[in-house]
Design an enzyme around this catalytic site. Sequence first.
Site, PDB file in Angstrom:
ATOM      1  N   ARG A  61       0.948  -1.252   0.060  1.00 17.69           N
ATOM      2  CA  ARG A  61       0.022  -0.166  -0.112  1.00 17.69           C
ATOM      3  C   ARG A  61       0.940   1.126  -0.035  1.00 17.69           C
ATOM      4  O   ARG A  61       0.493   2.255  -0.480  1.00 17.69           O
ATOM      5  CB  ARG A  61      -0.889  -0.137   1.225  1.00 17.69           C
ATOM      6  CG  ARG A  61      -1.541   1.365   1.434  1.00 17.69           C
ATOM      7  CD  ARG A  61      -2.882   1.274   2.378  1.00 17.69           C
ATOM      8  NE  ARG A  61      -2.704   0.634   3.643  1.00 17.69           N
ATOM      9  CZ  ARG A  61      -1.953   0.859   4.515  1.00 17.69           C
ATOM     10  NH1 ARG A  61      -1.392   1.860   4.754  1.00 17.69           N
ATOM     11  NH2 ARG A  61      -1.816  -0.045   5.509  1.00 17.69           N
ATOM     12  N   TYR A 113     -17.936  16.385 -14.794  1.00 20.26           N
ATOM     13  CA  TYR A 113     -18.612  15.146 -14.791  1.00 20.26           C
ATOM     14  C   TYR A 113     -19.561  14.756 -13.656  1.00 20.26           C
ATOM     15  O   TYR A 113     -19.129  15.277 -12.621  1.00 20.26           O
ATOM     16  CB  TYR A 113     -17.609  14.036 -14.943  1.00 20.26           C
ATOM     17  CG  TYR A 113     -17.594  12.436 -14.525  1.00 20.26           C
ATOM     18  CD1 TYR A 113     -18.819  11.826 -15.078  1.00 20.26           C
ATOM     19  CD2 TYR A 113     -17.427  11.850 -13.239  1.00 20.26           C
ATOM     20  CE1 TYR A 113     -19.080  10.628 -15.090  1.00 20.26           C
ATOM     21  CE2 TYR A 113     -17.807  10.593 -13.127  1.00 20.26           C
ATOM     22  CZ  TYR A 113     -18.762   9.989 -13.902  1.00 20.26           C
ATOM     23  OH  TYR A 113     -19.198   8.624 -13.459  1.00 20.26           O
ATOM     24  N   ASP A 185      -9.105  18.790 -14.916  1.00 23.79           N
ATOM     25  CA  ASP A 185      -9.326  17.385 -14.904  1.00 23.79           C
ATOM     26  C   ASP A 185      -8.947  17.085 -16.717  1.00 23.79           C
ATOM     27  O   ASP A 185      -9.787  17.859 -17.452  1.00 23.79           O
ATOM     28  CB  ASP A 185     -10.770  17.158 -14.705  1.00 23.79           C
ATOM     29  CG  ASP A 185     -10.991  15.513 -15.193  1.00 23.79           C
ATOM     30  OD1 ASP A 185     -10.638  15.095 -15.908  1.00 23.79           O
ATOM     31  OD2 ASP A 185     -11.990  15.090 -14.492  1.00 23.79           O
ATOM     32  N   LYS A 210     -10.109   5.907 -18.622  1.00 24.02           N
ATOM     33  CA  LYS A 210     -10.565   6.125 -19.898  1.00 24.02           C
ATOM     34  C   LYS A 210      -9.258   6.322 -20.889  1.00 24.02           C
ATOM     35  O   LYS A 210      -8.751   5.100 -21.182  1.00 24.02           O
ATOM     36  CB  LYS A 210     -11.098   7.628 -19.915  1.00 24.02           C
ATOM     37  CG  LYS A 210     -12.218   7.874 -18.641  1.00 24.02           C
ATOM     38  CD  LYS A 210     -13.165   6.968 -19.211  1.00 24.02           C
ATOM     39  CE  LYS A 210     -14.472   7.258 -18.109  1.00 24.02           C
ATOM     40  NZ  LYS A 210     -14.298   6.654 -16.828  1.00 24.02           N
TER      41      LYS A 210
HETATM   42  O1  P1T Z   1     -14.947   6.449 -13.236  1.00 27.94           O
HETATM   43  P1  P1T Z   1     -13.591   7.266 -12.422  1.00 27.94           P
HETATM   44  O2  P1T Z   1     -12.354   6.428 -12.923  1.00 27.94           O
HETATM   45  O3  P1T Z   1     -13.777   7.174 -10.903  1.00 27.94           O
HETATM   46  O4  P1T Z   1     -13.397   8.632 -12.977  1.00 27.94           O
HETATM   47  C1  P1T Z   1     -14.376   9.785 -12.728  1.00 27.94           C
HETATM   48  C2  P1T Z   1     -14.294  10.500 -13.813  1.00 27.94           C
HETATM   49  C3  P1T Z   1     -13.792  12.106 -13.620  1.00 27.94           C
HETATM   50  N1  P1T Z   1     -13.761  12.798 -14.443  1.00 27.94           N
HETATM   51  C4  P1T Z   1     -14.108  12.639 -15.734  1.00 27.94           C
HETATM   52  C5  P1T Z   1     -14.048  13.737 -16.906  1.00 27.94           C
HETATM   53  C6  P1T Z   1     -14.890  11.491 -16.193  1.00 27.94           C
HETATM   54  O5  P1T Z   1     -15.330  11.319 -17.481  1.00 27.94           O
HETATM   55  C7  P1T Z   1     -14.880  10.424 -15.060  1.00 27.94           C
HETATM   56  C8  P1T Z   1     -15.567   9.295 -15.487  1.00 27.94           C
HETATM   57  N2  P1T Z   1     -16.718   9.390 -16.483  1.00 27.94           N
HETATM   58  C9  P1T Z   1     -17.494   8.321 -16.735  1.00 27.94           C
HETATM   59  C10 P1T Z   1     -17.609   7.042 -16.272  1.00 27.94           C
HETATM   60  C11 P1T Z   1     -18.389   8.547 -18.049  1.00 27.94           C
HETATM   61  O6  P1T Z   1     -18.920   7.851 -18.632  1.00 27.94           O
HETATM   62  O7  P1T Z   1     -18.337   9.806 -18.426  1.00 27.94           O
END
Ligand code: P1T
Length: 397
Positions: A61, A113, A185, A210
């Site tokens: 960790r 988001y 972001d 992503k």
């Molecule tokens: O899903 P996660 O890895 O926890 O990330 C959150 C997140 C943060 N910032 C942006 C711009 C994002 O698009 C996302 C996650 N978005 C999706 C799951 C979606 O379908 O838009």
Amino acid sequence: MASSGEKHTVKKYKGFGTASIHCGMEFDPHTGAVMTPISLSTTFAQKSPGVKYPAEYEYSRSGNPTRDAMEENLAGLENADAAISFASGLAATAGIIHCLEPNSHVIVTDDVYGGTQRFFRRIATQYGHTFSFVDFTKEGALEEAFQENTRLVWAESPTNPTLKICDIAAVSEIAHRHGALCCVDNTFMTPYYQQPLVLGADIVMHSATKYLNGHSDVVMGIVATSNPDMIEKLRFNQNAVGAVPSPFDCYMMMRGLKTLHLRMRAHGANAGVIAKLLESHDKVDRVVYPGLESHPQHEIAKKQCHGFGGMVTFFIKGGLDGAKAFLENLKVFTLAESLGGVESLAEHPVIMTHASVPAEHRAVLGIDDSLIRLSVGTEDIEDLVQDISNALDAVQL
Ligand code: P1T
């Protein structure tokens, strides 16, 4: 658009592609293995209590060799002194917010988001923080939102899903003038197309789930920064909260990162074609894509990005019925949440990714039943064009 990374500046390497393949990657001195091994051991032997072997690992960790290699790679790509990884994008967001002093005020792009909004509105507020959601594209709006205790400006550019773009250099300058940090972001553009730290931001955050991973098989978050205070706090948080990614996921991420430049070029080229096709189609009301001249912040995108990314948003004619007919008739695009994988995805934000955003707020942002979000993949463009055309044909007006 840069094809070999000549416009990119990446520490250590001239070219972005070279950096994605080599940053943080060293062959294993014990075996000569060229690929970084997956180090699954949760614990590491010590010579005497508190006396470690030269690599300094003690517990997975707190530190893991596979995770370290991946973080070094990502730090290089974002031109940061350090990258700190988390178990998801939202865990990375939480990690950043945990670094703020109690009762801080944060100014946030209004169209972030849905999950980020939910975390800010329903979790972070429980710890005394306050949030102002502001349209960063509106002249003077950001400047007006500062309060005495504003410590952070949180930008998402382009936003999800309406692809609004803010001038990162200008936003960072305003944040600094008010004594706040600027976090961007960078999920949608990735460092291949946009490098916020080079533009003046202090912190970059990613849903690495992503494009960074790119194959829709890892959930992970990344924070990259060169701010020494933030590095120290984020490292402490990573260990103290423990929302760390697994060594296997770190290995998969590194594998994905090696082709980031190739994938992003293909995403960008395909998305440009799809955006133009949609813009000329009589069943489409409006298309939003940073590469189109019709995009309200097209000039800013040209100035601060090396390309325009793989996300396309459009408003279909026929409202919810039109949107459903289109989405149900796609054959190559899959109807699914998420984005940034090599496979093309389509989704309906009102019912899917942004259902957690209050309806009144969605209305203000223009996220309505006719809005469809496409994550344009890297398939052959002829197949994607055919698929979109067929699905539009199925819409009855
Ligand atoms: O899903 P996660 O890895 O926890 O990330 C959150 C997140 C943060 N910032 C942006 C711009 C994002 O698009 C996302 C996650 N978005 C999706 C799951 C979606 O379908 O838009």
